[in-house]
Design a protein around this motif. Structure first.
Motif, PDB file in Angstrom:
ATOM      1  N   ALA A 270       0.821  -1.206   0.000  1.00  0.00           N
ATOM      2  CA  ALA A 270       0.000   0.000   0.000  1.00  0.00           C
ATOM      3  C   ALA A 270       0.852   1.252   0.000  1.00  0.00           C
ATOM      4  CB  ALA A 270      -0.926  -0.016   1.221  1.00  0.00           C
ATOM      5  N   LEU A 271       1.953   1.215   0.751  1.00  0.00           N
ATOM      6  CA  LEU A 271       2.895   2.326   0.826  1.00  0.00           C
ATOM      7  C   LEU A 271       4.301   1.744   0.758  1.00  0.00           C
ATOM      8  CD1 LEU A 271       1.241   4.254   3.810  1.00  0.00           C
ATOM      9  CD2 LEU A 271       1.067   4.866   1.370  1.00  0.00           C
ATOM     10  N   ALA A 272       5.274   2.618   0.590  1.00  0.00           N
ATOM     11  CA  ALA A 272       6.645   2.127   0.514  1.00  0.00           C
ATOM     12  C   ALA A 272       7.024   1.352   1.766  1.00  0.00           C
ATOM     13  CB  ALA A 272       7.602   3.291   0.294  1.00  0.00           C
ATOM     14  N   ALA A 273       6.464   1.722   2.910  1.00  0.00           N
ATOM     15  CA  ALA A 273       6.808   1.083   4.181  1.00  0.00           C
ATOM     16  C   ALA A 273       5.707   0.177   4.726  1.00  0.00           C
ATOM     17  CB  ALA A 273       7.144   2.145   5.222  1.00  0.00           C
ATOM     18  N   LEU A 274       4.607   0.003   3.990  1.00  0.00           N
ATOM     19  CA  LEU A 274       3.473  -0.780   4.487  1.00  0.00           C
ATOM     20  C   LEU A 274       3.061  -1.837   3.474  1.00  0.00           C
ATOM     21  CD1 LEU A 274       1.218  -1.265   6.590  1.00  0.00           C
ATOM     22  CD2 LEU A 274      -0.149   0.442   5.345  1.00  0.00           C
ATOM     23  N   GLU A 275       3.017  -3.090   3.942  1.00  0.00           N
ATOM     24  CA  GLU A 275       2.579  -4.203   3.105  1.00  0.00           C
ATOM     25  C   GLU A 275       1.429  -4.928   3.797  1.00  0.00           C
ATOM     26  OE1 GLU A 275       4.428  -8.165   0.858  1.00  0.00           O
ATOM     27  OE2 GLU A 275       5.722  -6.795   1.969  1.00  0.00           O
ATOM     28  N   VAL A 276       0.365  -5.183   3.070  1.00  0.00           N
ATOM     29  CA  VAL A 276      -0.819  -5.864   3.599  1.00  0.00           C
ATOM     30  C   VAL A 276      -0.981  -7.194   2.868  1.00  0.00           C
ATOM     31  CG1 VAL A 276      -3.305  -5.721   3.975  1.00  0.00           C
ATOM     32  CG2 VAL A 276      -1.912  -3.650   4.095  1.00  0.00           C
ATOM     33  N   GLU A 277      -1.251  -8.266   3.619  1.00  0.00           N
ATOM     34  CA  GLU A 277      -1.401  -9.590   3.010  1.00  0.00           C
ATOM     35  C   GLU A 277      -2.724 -10.216   3.444  1.00  0.00           C
ATOM     36  OE1 GLU A 277       1.831 -12.743   2.248  1.00  0.00           O
ATOM     37  OE2 GLU A 277       0.840 -13.450   4.078  1.00  0.00           O
ATOM     38  N   LEU A 278      -3.412 -10.804   2.485  1.00  0.00           N
ATOM     39  CA  LEU A 278      -4.642 -11.569   2.717  1.00  0.00           C
ATOM     40  C   LEU A 278      -4.377 -12.995   2.257  1.00  0.00           C
ATOM     41  CD1 LEU A 278      -7.725 -11.536   3.435  1.00  0.00           C
ATOM     42  CD2 LEU A 278      -8.132 -11.100   1.001  1.00  0.00           C
ATOM     43  N   ALA A 279      -4.732 -13.982   3.086  1.00  0.00           N
ATOM     44  CA  ALA A 279      -4.466 -15.379   2.747  1.00  0.00           C
ATOM     45  C   ALA A 279      -5.648 -16.254   3.117  1.00  0.00           C
ATOM     46  CB  ALA A 279      -3.214 -15.873   3.461  1.00  0.00           C
ATOM     47  N   LEU A 280      -5.937 -17.219   2.254  1.00  0.00           N
ATOM     48  CA  LEU A 280      -6.960 -18.228   2.515  1.00  0.00           C
ATOM     49  C   LEU A 280      -6.258 -19.583   2.549  1.00  0.00           C
ATOM     50  CD1 LEU A 280      -9.975 -18.826   2.908  1.00  0.00           C
ATOM     51  CD2 LEU A 280     -10.163 -19.114   0.418  1.00  0.00           C
ATOM     52  N   ASP A 281      -6.146 -20.156   3.743  1.00  0.00           N
ATOM     53  CA  ASP A 281      -5.466 -21.435   3.929  1.00  0.00           C
ATOM     54  C   ASP A 281      -6.448 -22.587   3.754  1.00  0.00           C
ATOM     55  OD1 ASP A 281      -3.132 -20.052   4.506  1.00  0.00           O
ATOM     56  OD2 ASP A 281      -3.486 -20.087   6.671  1.00  0.00           O
ATOM     57  N   ASN A 282      -5.952 -23.696   3.201  1.00  0.00           N
ATOM     58  CA  ASN A 282      -6.770 -24.901   2.995  1.00  0.00           C
ATOM     59  C   ASN A 282      -8.038 -24.550   2.225  1.00  0.00           C
ATOM     60  OD1 ASN A 282      -7.669 -27.520   3.063  1.00  0.00           O
ATOM     61  ND2 ASN A 282      -7.985 -27.589   5.278  1.00  0.00           N
ATOM     62  N   VAL A 283      -7.848 -24.002   1.038  1.00  0.00           N
ATOM     63  CA  VAL A 283      -8.966 -23.526   0.218  1.00  0.00           C
ATOM     64  C   VAL A 283     -10.007 -24.615  -0.009  1.00  0.00           C
ATOM     65  CG1 VAL A 283      -9.584 -22.644  -2.066  1.00  0.00           C
ATOM     66  CG2 VAL A 283      -7.499 -21.819  -0.928  1.00  0.00           C
ATOM     67  N   LEU A 284      -9.574 -25.851  -0.194  1.00  0.00           N
ATOM     68  CA  LEU A 284     -10.489 -26.962  -0.483  1.00  0.00           C
ATOM     69  C   LEU A 284     -11.129 -27.529   0.772  1.00  0.00           C
ATOM     70  CD1 LEU A 284      -8.256 -28.812  -3.127  1.00  0.00           C
ATOM     71  CD2 LEU A 284     -10.040 -27.094  -3.532  1.00  0.00           C
ATOM     72  N   ASP A 285     -10.813 -26.967   1.945  1.00  0.00           N
ATOM     73  CA  ASP A 285     -11.353 -27.431   3.230  1.00  0.00           C
ATOM     74  C   ASP A 285     -11.106 -28.929   3.427  1.00  0.00           C
ATOM     75  OD1 ASP A 285     -12.511 -26.864   5.670  1.00  0.00           O
ATOM     76  OD2 ASP A 285     -14.543 -27.352   4.991  1.00  0.00           O
ATOM     77  N   GLU A 286      -9.882 -29.343   3.122  1.00  0.00           N
ATOM     78  CA  GLU A 286      -9.495 -30.758   3.237  1.00  0.00           C
ATOM     79  C   GLU A 286      -9.510 -31.194   4.697  1.00  0.00           C
ATOM     80  OE1 GLU A 286      -7.557 -34.338   1.377  1.00  0.00           O
ATOM     81  OE2 GLU A 286      -8.869 -32.697   0.728  1.00  0.00           O
ATOM     82  N   ARG A 287     -10.054 -32.383   4.957  1.00  0.00           N
ATOM     83  CA  ARG A 287     -10.071 -32.960   6.296  1.00  0.00           C
ATOM     84  C   ARG A 287      -8.903 -33.928   6.423  1.00  0.00           C
ATOM     85  NH1 ARG A 287     -13.029 -29.201   8.663  1.00  0.00           N
ATOM     86  NH2 ARG A 287     -15.042 -28.906   7.633  1.00  0.00           N
ATOM     87  N   PHE A 288      -8.039 -33.721   7.393  1.00  0.00           N
ATOM     88  CA  PHE A 288      -6.864 -34.578   7.529  1.00  0.00           C
ATOM     89  C   PHE A 288      -6.374 -34.532   8.970  1.00  0.00           C
ATOM     90  CE2 PHE A 288      -5.390 -30.340   6.532  1.00  0.00           C
ATOM     91  CZ  PHE A 288      -4.268 -30.158   7.319  1.00  0.00           C
ATOM     92  N   GLN A 289      -5.498 -35.490   9.293  1.00  0.00           N
ATOM     93  CA  GLN A 289      -4.882 -35.538  10.614  1.00  0.00           C
ATOM     94  C   GLN A 289      -3.368 -35.522  10.466  1.00  0.00           C
ATOM     95  OE1 GLN A 289      -6.771 -38.066  13.855  1.00  0.00           O
ATOM     96  NE2 GLN A 289      -7.566 -39.119  12.031  1.00  0.00           N
ATOM     97  N   THR A 290      -2.704 -34.713  11.289  1.00  0.00           N
ATOM     98  CA  THR A 290      -1.249 -34.709  11.314  1.00  0.00           C
ATOM     99  C   THR A 290      -0.712 -35.679  12.361  1.00  0.00           C
ATOM    100  OG1 THR A 290      -1.322 -32.833  12.835  1.00  0.00           O
ATOM    101  CG2 THR A 290      -1.128 -32.335  10.484  1.00  0.00           C
ATOM    102  N   ALA A 291      -1.549 -36.075  13.308  1.00  0.00           N
ATOM    103  CA  ALA A 291      -1.263 -37.100  14.308  1.00  0.00           C
ATOM    104  C   ALA A 291      -2.600 -37.674  14.729  1.00  0.00           C
ATOM    105  CB  ALA A 291      -0.504 -36.519  15.500  1.00  0.00           C
ATOM    106  N   VAL A 292      -2.585 -38.861  15.348  1.00  0.00           N
ATOM    107  CA  VAL A 292      -3.832 -39.502  15.738  1.00  0.00           C
ATOM    108  C   VAL A 292      -4.587 -38.609  16.715  1.00  0.00           C
ATOM    109  CG1 VAL A 292      -4.866 -41.520  16.822  1.00  0.00           C
ATOM    110  CG2 VAL A 292      -2.837 -41.784  15.388  1.00  0.00           C
TER     111      VAL A 292
END
Length: 312
Positions: A270-292
């Protein structure tokens, strides 16, 4: 650390150095198993190291690299490791690469000191392995590489669910291959993709290491919409993995299903000293487990703003 570079000529370069590491760690906590079991530990150690590496180009088409390193840690034997590598340009657009090396890694403070799963008798991991591959640039903005690899580990630090403690695996062998592709079809667009297959064999034992997938795939797209606006997609696939749990009171090993994850991001300066970020994680809404019993986060939206002080 201290490093001195000797540039004898444009074809011959040497680096000589020494380093010193002083580590200390402290953890405080407890487990509630009907009664409070403390898990506190405090550890410290020092490591002194010295190394020499060389980069030689005796011919325009040939690059040779080598290094030797000496480590002298507290409470463990000293180790000397060696690495060698070479690349040869078969054609201006095609390179052959070969590497061989040894590795050395101290056990973590957690692996050594945790009151429940720590093991103060753990030894450092050592490894010896090689890789060989081709790097191909058929056109401007397009590069592909293909690599085969194999590594043998001695005293690999691993969690044993039956003994419920960290142990050293006597010998573990891995082998596999990976492929990478990078393509820039336009000045403001770049794409990357990678795939890795790893086969792991615990020598002399009828078991599989936990938490290590056979297949991992990834891809990313970066698109510069304008000078101040960037967007991108990141895709990751993780194959099936084995995980253990004690939810029945006994150790149970379960195979967790493979899963994929797609993330989207948009960055605006937006400015030389300002950065704005928008993010959508897991767009597909995947269901998973990283551990039991520990599901991964579903679709989620994040916003962030970064202010660079002193930049105008």
């Amino acid at each position: 650390s201290w490093v001195n570079t000797l540039q004898l000529s444009s074809q011959y370069q040497f680096n000589l150095g020494v380093d010193y590491r002083d580590e200390s760690g402290e953890s405080r906590g407890y487990l509630d198993v009907g009664m409070r079991v403390p898990t506190d530990f405090a550890l410290s150690r020092k490591n002194r190291g010295a190394f020499v590496d060389a980069r030689l180009r005796p011919l325009d088409a040939v690059l040779l690299q080598g290094s030797v390193r000496f480590d002298d840690p507290d409470d463990f034997d000293s180790e000397t490791t060696l690495r060698l590598g070479a690349s040869y340009a078969l054609q201006p657009s095609l390179q052959l690469l070969v590497n061989w090396g040894e590795g050395f890694k101290l056990p973590s403070f957690f692996a050594l000191g945790h009151a429940l799963v720590g093991n103060s008798a753990l030894q450092p991991e050592t490894a010896r392995g090689w890789d060989a591959g081709l790097r191909w640039r058929p056109a401007d903005g397009l590069e592909a590489s293909f690599t085969a690899f194999a590594t043998r580990y001695r005293d690999l630090v691993d969690f044993d669910p039956e003994a419920f403690t960290n142990i050293n695996r006597r010998e573990v062998k891995t082998r596999g291959g990976e492929a990478n592709l990078a393509w820039q079809p336009a000045e403001n667009i770049s794409l990357q993709a990678n795939a890795t297959y790893t086969d792991i064999d615990v020598v002399g034992e009828s078991l599989s290491l936990l938490g290590r997938p056979d297949w991992q795939l990834g891809a990313s797209l970066d698109w510069e919409l304008s000078e101040h606006l960037h967007t991108g997609l990141d895709y990751q696939y993780t194959g099936t993995i084995l995980a253990s749990s004690l939810y029945t009171g006994q150790t149970v090993v379960t195979e967790l299903s493979s899963y994929q994850r797609l993330d989207w991001r948009l960055s605006w300066r937006a400015l030389a000293a300002l950065e704005v970020e928008l993010a959508l994680d897991n767009v597909l809404d995947e269901r998973f487990q990283t551990a039991v019993g520990f599901p991964g986060l579903g679709r989620s939206l994040r916003m962030a703003a970064t202010l660079h002080l002193g930049r105008g």
